[in-house]
Design a protein around this motif. Structure first.
Motif, short mmCIF file in Angstrom:
data_model
loop_
_atom_site.label_atom_id
_atom_site.label_comp_id
_atom_site.label_asym_id
_atom_site.label_seq_id
_atom_site.Cartn_x
_atom_site.Cartn_y
_atom_site.Cartn_z
N ALA A 1 2.19 -25.58 13.01
CA ALA A 1 1.66 -26.87 12.55
C ALA A 1 2.60 -27.96 13.05
O ALA A 1 3.79 -27.72 13.25
N PRO A 2 2.09 -29.18 13.27
CA PRO A 2 2.96 -30.27 13.73
C PRO A 2 3.97 -30.65 12.67
O PRO A 2 3.68 -30.62 11.47
N SER A 3 5.17 -31.03 13.09
CA SER A 3 6.22 -31.34 12.13
C SER A 3 5.87 -32.55 11.26
O SER A 3 6.31 -32.64 10.11
N VAL A 4 5.04 -33.48 11.79
CA VAL A 4 4.67 -34.66 11.00
C VAL A 4 3.76 -34.29 9.82
O VAL A 4 3.63 -35.06 8.87
N ASP A 5 3.14 -33.13 9.89
CA ASP A 5 2.32 -32.65 8.78
C ASP A 5 2.59 -31.17 8.57
O ASP A 5 1.70 -30.33 8.61
N ILE A 6 3.86 -30.85 8.36
CA ILE A 6 4.22 -29.45 8.16
C ILE A 6 3.59 -28.91 6.88
O ILE A 6 3.43 -27.69 6.70
N GLY A 7 3.17 -29.82 6.00
CA GLY A 7 2.52 -29.40 4.76
C GLY A 7 1.25 -28.61 5.00
O GLY A 7 0.92 -27.71 4.23
N ILE B 1 -6.53 -37.54 -4.47
CA ILE B 1 -6.49 -36.39 -3.55
C ILE B 1 -5.05 -35.89 -3.50
O ILE B 1 -4.14 -36.63 -3.08
N VAL B 2 -4.81 -34.67 -3.96
CA VAL B 2 -3.46 -34.10 -3.96
C VAL B 2 -3.45 -32.84 -3.11
O VAL B 2 -4.22 -31.91 -3.37
N SER B 3 -2.60 -32.83 -2.09
CA SER B 3 -2.54 -31.68 -1.19
C SER B 3 -1.13 -31.54 -0.61
O SER B 3 -0.40 -32.53 -0.49
N LEU B 4 -0.78 -30.32 -0.27
CA LEU B 4 0.48 -30.10 0.45
C LEU B 4 0.50 -30.85 1.77
O LEU B 4 1.55 -31.24 2.27
N SER B 5 -0.70 -31.04 2.34
CA SER B 5 -0.82 -31.67 3.66
C SER B 5 -1.06 -33.17 3.53
O SER B 5 -2.05 -33.61 2.94
N SER B 6 -0.17 -33.96 4.11
CA SER B 6 -0.39 -35.42 4.14
C SER B 6 -1.58 -35.76 5.03
O SER B 6 -2.29 -36.73 4.80
N GLY B 7 -1.82 -34.94 6.06
CA GLY B 7 -2.94 -35.17 6.96
C GLY B 7 -4.28 -35.03 6.27
O GLY B 7 -5.22 -35.78 6.55
N ILE B 8 -4.38 -34.08 5.35
CA ILE B 8 -5.63 -33.91 4.60
C ILE B 8 -5.92 -35.16 3.77
O ILE B 8 -7.05 -35.62 3.66
N GLY B 9 -4.85 -35.72 3.17
CA GLY B 9 -5.04 -36.95 2.40
C GLY B 9 -5.56 -38.08 3.27
O GLY B 9 -6.48 -38.80 2.87
N ARG B 10 -5.00 -38.24 4.46
CA ARG B 10 -5.45 -39.31 5.35
C ARG B 10 -6.90 -39.08 5.80
O ARG B 10 -7.71 -40.01 5.85
N GLN B 11 -7.23 -37.83 6.13
CA GLN B 11 -8.60 -37.52 6.56
C GLN B 11 -9.59 -37.77 5.41
O GLN B 11 -10.70 -38.26 5.63
N ALA B 12 -9.18 -37.41 4.19
CA ALA B 12 -10.06 -37.61 3.04
C ALA B 12 -10.36 -39.09 2.84
O ALA B 12 -11.50 -39.47 2.53
#
Length: 327
Positions: free
Chosen positions: A142-148, A232-243
């Protein structure tokens, strides 16, 4: 006498290597029905293995129905199927009744292409050994900017596969692969082209994972009253942005969207106190529950918690299990 070869530096246990080679010798009729297997002493001298290890392999072969022990005489290859007058099925064949036919068809195809039995044996063993080595180490890239998002995939894969899985930043993947002889790398289909470019020169498999479609959650959000707040709560910051992007496309400015990772206590507390609905992944759910409990005295109505079934699609999980030989 067949020369069995044990690779001491292999990740596959020596006993497993010997077991597979003897089993293949039986299957390819290099050891035909009635053939007497070498004594443990003779095989120990040839392979360098301890006689106790060889005895253990012979016991396993007998338990699986490939050989039989005759007191005072030795270990002999058992007749299989019609050769013995009655169908003898090992536990493997009972569980996978079509397996024998599949192996026979694959072997027949190789022989029809001009392969000898010895060459077919080498091809089968090489492929099996390579898959076993690859399965011994599973990496999530996974990319380091969204290792979550990688941590989320690791959480779900370890739950589903019941094996250790390691997350690796894509920027570090090449260096990690330089230090391993074989592995299986999995990643979201979002990142597959970048990961394949890194892994192409290495002796690894790369398997893309499809993500959950979130249709149930999206349908719910379509029906929420205007001015509701959605967390929206997720380990992934990217999922939050996409949501945020998806929900804005669905509802415009009708809903207030707040996002957080479970480790961000300040943002999580704000969501718990403000949101009517909180959507969370499986890994973040316990942290959200705890935050709600801690804030109960400060909120009039607890938010509705929606735990997403998974991030990785079920079909991808099942495909990965097959590829890793786990089911």
């Amino acid at each position: 006498m067949i020369q069995f070869r044990i690779q001491p530096d292999s990740e596959i246990p020596a006993s497993t290597q010997l077991f597979n080679q003897i089993r293949f010798a039986i299957a390819s009729r290099q050891y035909p029905p009635g053939y007497k297997l070498p004594s443990t002493r003779a095989l120990a001298m040839q392979t360098g293995l301890h006689r106790n290890t060889i005895s253990k392999v012979y016991r396993q072969l007998e338990e699986d129905g490939f050989v039989e022990s005759l007191a005072g005489s030795g270990i002999y290859v058992r007749a299989q199927g019609h050769e013995g007058g009655s169908k003898l099925q090992s536990p493997i064949l009972k569980q996978h009744p079509e397996a024998e036919k599949v192996v026979q068809q694959a072997l027949d195809e190789l022989l029809s292409q001009g392969c000898t039995l010895s060459q077919a044996r080498e091809l089968f063993l090489a492929e099996i050994d390579w898959r076993l080595r690859c399965s011994a180490r599973v990496l999530v890239a996974a990319p380091s900017v969204d290792i979550g998002v990688g941590e989320l995939m690791v959480y779900e894969l370890e739950e589903a596969l019941k094996i250790p899985v390691q997350v690796v930043a894509m920027e570090d993947l090449a260096a990690v692969l330089d230090k391993t002889s074989s592995a299986t790398v999995v990643t979201s289909r979002y990142f597959i082209s970048d990961v394949e470019a890194i892994a192409a020169p290495k002796a690894v498999r790369v398997i893309p994972l499809d993500i959950y479609d979130y249709s149930k959650e999206i349908n719910l959000l379509k029906t929420l009253p205007k001015e509701n707040c959605v967390g929206i709560v997720s380990l992934s910051s990217g999922i939050g942005r996409q949501a945020e992007v998806i929900l804005h496309g669905l509802r415009g400015d009708e809903l207030l969207i707040m996002t957080s990772q479970p480790k961000d206590a300040y943002k999580l507390q704000a969501i718990v106190k403000r949101a009517e609905v909180i959507i969370t992944d499986q890994a973040s759910y316990p942290a959200v529950q705890a935050a709600v409990q801690a804030a109960m005295e400060d909120i009039i109505r607890p938010p509705k918690l929606i735990r997403v079934e998974n991030y990785i699609g079920t079909k991808s999980i099942n495909l990965l299990k097959r590829e890793l030989g786990l089911g």
